[in-house]
Design an enzyme around this catalytic site. Structure first.
Site, PDB file in Angstrom:
ATOM      1  N   ARG A 150       0.849  -1.188   0.000  1.00 31.46           N
ATOM      2  CA  ARG A 150       0.000   0.000   0.000  1.00 31.46           C
ATOM      3  C   ARG A 150       0.890   1.246   0.000  1.00 31.46           C
ATOM      4  O   ARG A 150       1.986   1.252   0.580  1.00 31.46           O
ATOM      5  CB  ARG A 150      -0.911   0.023   1.229  1.00 31.46           C
TER       6      ARG A 150
ATOM      7  N   HIS B 192      -1.486   0.390  -9.839  1.00 33.08           N
ATOM      8  CA  HIS B 192      -2.097  -0.560  -8.895  1.00 33.08           C
ATOM      9  C   HIS B 192      -2.605  -1.805  -9.641  1.00 33.08           C
ATOM     10  O   HIS B 192      -3.772  -2.163  -9.554  1.00 33.08           O
ATOM     11  CB  HIS B 192      -3.247   0.122  -8.120  1.00 33.08           C
TER      12      HIS B 192
END
Ligand code: NAP
Ligand code: GLV
Length: 312
Positions: free
Chosen positions: A227, A275
């Site tokens: 993350r 991502h």
């Protein structure tokens, strides 16, 4: 009949209904906003970044399945009842995808691929000579389902592997284990290529900053696929610019999507991906959810329930 309340605000989401229909014959697959009434009977949510307040409006939801391994996109909603189970994705497709991406990016950093691509653009016949893999120390930050899958993929190439986790792990051939805050600095000091695979929690936020990244060997590089909250990006850029770090691959960001005018896009030592290190795959994910609903309906504990105190 099982009722799935599906929430995904992305193009291409049509692939999910057939996957669930194949895995769960007779399923009632309700794509938001057609979730029906909260009085319609028991249901399971399967969601990525659901609108704030939405889950709490449906007290008939028995569990929320995260469309990914991370749950920060769900727990950002404080209105979700504290006793509603949130279940993390941990299917084979997700592990395979992450292992592929990490293998590719570790090799890219090891073999100086970003510099080769820049040299090509400049028509520069620049020959660089990499170390043998056995002399490259790869460190995996976070040794859970995905970290383990990545280690398994990297092992056959002979890299000197280490992993850092919150709790200690049993000894394992070919991997040096580090655990807890007290062993973090030693882990960093031995790591040439760092792979970030941590969940976003208060403890992991900002863990890679100017002080900690400065402990890594000169010319080390960073791959962050966990993350974005892990890395202080200003500090990362400063350490790339002063030559302490040699490169970074960033797949995740604290704010996504990364704004088009963000200067990181043009940084010559940073590779950016949107991502996509590992995308949840409909077939394996639908099977995983089916199996877990079966456990719930048989009165068993589902697998991979979020531990809210730990944050992952
Ligand atoms: P996991 O199985 O829960 O593993 C998490 C690992 O992080 C564990 O080893 C855990 O330690 C460690 N950890 C957590 N907090 C820590 C702390 N404070 N200090 C040290 N270690 C800590 O999760 P996973 O399935 O491998 O997924 C990891 C993360 O990858 C997800 O949370 C998600 O954010 C991210 N992800 C990204 C993508 C992408 O496409 N970029 C795709 C999928 C997932 P213990 O083993 O001691 O518990
Ligand atoms: C993706 O980021 C996931 O959490 O699975």
């Amino acid at each position: 009949m099982t009722r799935i309340l599906f929430y995904l605000d992305e193009p291409g989401k049509d692939v999910w209904r057939p996957a669930f229909e194949a895995a769960m014959p007779g399923v009632e697959f309700l794509d938001y906003p057609d979730w029906g009434s909260p009085d319609d009977g028991p249901a399971y949510a399967f969601a990525w970044e659901p609108e704030l307040g939405l889950i709490a409006k449906y007290p008939n939801i028995r569990a929320v399945f995260s469309l990914g391994a991370g749950v920060d996109h769900i727990t950002r909603d404080p209105s979700i009842p504290a006793d509603l189970p949130i279940i993390r994705m941990s299917d084979d497709g997700l592990k395979e995808g992450m292992a592929e991406f990490v293998l590719m990016t570790v090799l890219m950093h090891h073999r100086y691929m970003p510099r080769m691509m820049t040299a090509q653009r400049n028509r520069n016949w620049q020959r660089l000579f990499p170390k043998r893999a056995r002399n490259v120390r790869v460190g995996i930050l976070g040794y859970g389902a995905l970290g383990i899958a990545c280690a398994q993929a990297l092992k056959p190439l002979g890299y000197e592997l280490a992993a850092w986790s919150r709790t200690t792990k049993p000894a394992e051939a070919g991997i040096q284990h580090f655990a807890g805050t007290e062993q973090f600095n030693d882990f960093l000091a031995r790591t040439d290529i760092l792979v970030g695979l941590l969940p976003s929690t208060p403890e992991t936020t900002g863990l890679l900053n100017k002080d900690t990244m400065a402990l890594m060997p000169k010319h080390a590089s960073i791959i962050n696929v966990g993350r974005g909250t892990l890395v202080d990006l200003d500090d990362l850029v400063a350490l790339l610019d002063n030559g302490h770090l040699s490169g970074a691959t960033l797949d995740v960001f604290a704010e996504e999507p990364l704004a088009a005018d963000n200067p990181l896009w043009n940084h010559e030592k940073i590779n950016i991906t949107p991502h996509i290190a590992s995308i949840t795959r409909p077939e394996t994910a639908a099977e995983y959810v089916t199996k877990n609903i079966g456990r719930i309906e048989a009165g068993l504990q589902p697998e991979n329930v979020l531990d809210r105190a730990r944050g992952y």
